[in-house]
Design an enzyme around this catalytic site. Structure first.
Site, PDB file in Angstrom:
ATOM      1  N   ASP A 138      74.917 -30.008  25.747  1.00  0.00           N
ATOM      2  CA  ASP A 138      74.785 -29.365  27.232  1.00  0.00           C
ATOM      3  C   ASP A 138      74.767 -28.117  26.797  1.00  0.00           C
ATOM      4  O   ASP A 138      75.798 -27.454  26.518  1.00  0.00           O
ATOM      5  CB  ASP A 138      75.767 -29.746  28.073  1.00  0.00           C
ATOM      6  CG  ASP A 138      75.444 -29.299  29.641  1.00  0.00           C
ATOM      7  OD1 ASP A 138      74.557 -28.029  29.572  1.00  0.00           O
ATOM      8  OD2 ASP A 138      75.621 -29.355  30.552  1.00  0.00           O
ATOM      9  N   TYR A 143      63.846 -19.060  38.937  1.00  0.00           N
ATOM     10  CA  TYR A 143      63.137 -19.334  37.898  1.00  0.00           C
ATOM     11  C   TYR A 143      62.745 -18.097  37.244  1.00  0.00           C
ATOM     12  O   TYR A 143      62.978 -17.826  35.852  1.00  0.00           O
ATOM     13  CB  TYR A 143      62.152 -20.447  37.799  1.00  0.00           C
ATOM     14  CG  TYR A 143      61.501 -20.767  36.630  1.00  0.00           C
ATOM     15  CD1 TYR A 143      61.937 -21.581  35.711  1.00  0.00           C
ATOM     16  CD2 TYR A 143      60.096 -20.100  36.306  1.00  0.00           C
ATOM     17  CE1 TYR A 143      61.264 -22.074  34.490  1.00  0.00           C
ATOM     18  CE2 TYR A 143      59.495 -20.556  35.222  1.00  0.00           C
ATOM     19  CZ  TYR A 143      60.194 -21.331  34.327  1.00  0.00           C
ATOM     20  OH  TYR A 143      59.400 -21.966  33.290  1.00  0.00           O
ATOM     21  N   THR A 178      53.159 -31.609  31.079  1.00  0.00           N
ATOM     22  CA  THR A 178      54.264 -32.486  30.399  1.00  0.00           C
ATOM     23  C   THR A 178      54.558 -33.647  31.398  1.00  0.00           C
ATOM     24  O   THR A 178      54.153 -33.487  32.917  1.00  0.00           O
ATOM     25  CB  THR A 178      55.552 -31.421  30.077  1.00  0.00           C
ATOM     26  OG1 THR A 178      55.824 -31.259  31.593  1.00  0.00           O
ATOM     27  CG2 THR A 178      55.103 -30.540  29.313  1.00  0.00           C
ATOM     28  N   PRO A 179      55.479 -34.496  31.244  1.00  0.00           N
ATOM     29  CA  PRO A 179      55.925 -35.416  32.299  1.00  0.00           C
ATOM     30  C   PRO A 179      56.470 -34.918  33.420  1.00  0.00           C
ATOM     31  O   PRO A 179      56.623 -35.436  34.711  1.00  0.00           O
ATOM     32  CB  PRO A 179      56.897 -36.391  31.213  1.00  0.00           C
ATOM     33  CG  PRO A 179      56.435 -36.388  29.981  1.00  0.00           C
ATOM     34  CD  PRO A 179      55.876 -34.880  30.050  1.00  0.00           C
TER      35      PRO A 179
END
Length: 250
Positions: free
Chosen positions: A56, A147, A182-183
């Site tokens: 992580d 973001y 992307t997914p």
């Protein structure tokens, strides 16, 4: 000459495409992932040149330990800081918990990896760092307050690291993609626009003047070039991969 490449968040999406292009070119790749099971499925049968490590990036002690373990048996030639998370909201709708979560991964995660990798790169006489920024580092994007803040920080880190370590033979650049299919995008549409996925996908695609989203493989090819010896004269530079979004939408 084969290199040892660390890719954070390299088990899916853009990170998986970057990991795969390095593997296909004969390099050794260390993927740092929280979800190692998913990464192992994506790269089933990839061979001995791939190492998937549970990590992580928001955990500084774990990142340092992983970097030290890799450096004990291999040089750290390339670090690709790809791991990141997104968030939708304005400053009013972004909670402190949201802000802390994004900062921990998108900003401190990049810092943790660079902080741990640079001593090893200096000892080895140089290396390459590539950070994944965003078009949100450059222009205002609606409902992407936290973001955008984190990706702006990634861009500033890129310039700072490039300046501080150019004399040590360490190059540092970044890529600022626009929307990439992307997914994650498919999941976002399914969750937020059930029954309207196709309509919204088309709408988001057309925000790029070129008329579509980027493919992960397109980002990966640019990433590979910037980390290769062909880009040996390139440092302290951000590369928008945006289908004309930044300049042609103004």
């Amino acid at each position: 000459m084969p290199k040892n490449v660390i890719v954070t968040g390299g088990g899916s999406g853009i990170g998986a495409a970057i990991s795969r292009v390095f593997l296909d070119k004969g390099h050794t790749v260390f993927i740092l992932e929280r979800d190692t099971g998913a990464a192992e499925k994506v790269f089933a049968g990839a061979g001995a040149h791939l190492h998937i490590i549970s990590c992580d990036v928001s955990d500084q002690a774990r990142v340092a330990a992983v970097m030290d373990d890799i450096a004990a048996s291999a040089t750290i030639d390339v670090l690709v800081n790809n791991a990141g998370i997104s968030h939708i909201g304005t400053v009013e709708t972004t909670s402190e918990a949201d802000m802390d979560k994004l900062f921990a991964v998108n900003v401190k995660g990049v810092y943790h990896c660079i902080h741990a990798a640079i001593p090893h790169m200096r000892q080895n006489g140089g290396g390459v760092i590539l950070n994944m920024a965003s078009i949100a580092s450059h222009v205002g994007i609606a409902d992407r307050f936290a973001y955008s803040m984190t990706k702006g920080a990634v861009l500033a880190m890129t310039y700072s690291v490039a300046k501080d370590y150019v004399a040590d033979g360490i190059r540092c650049n970044s890529i600022s993609p626009a929307r990439v299919h992307t997914p994650f995008v498919d999941g976002f549409l399914a969750q937020n626009y059930p029954g309207k996925e196709s309509e919204m996908y088309d709408k988001l695609s057309k925000t790029q003047p070129i008329g579509r989203m980027a493919r992960p493989e397109e980002v990966a090819r640019l990433a590979y070039f910037l980390c290769s010896d062909d880009a040996s004269f390139t440092t302290g530079t951000d590369y928008p991969l945006d289908g004309g979004f930044i300049r042609l939408n103004s």
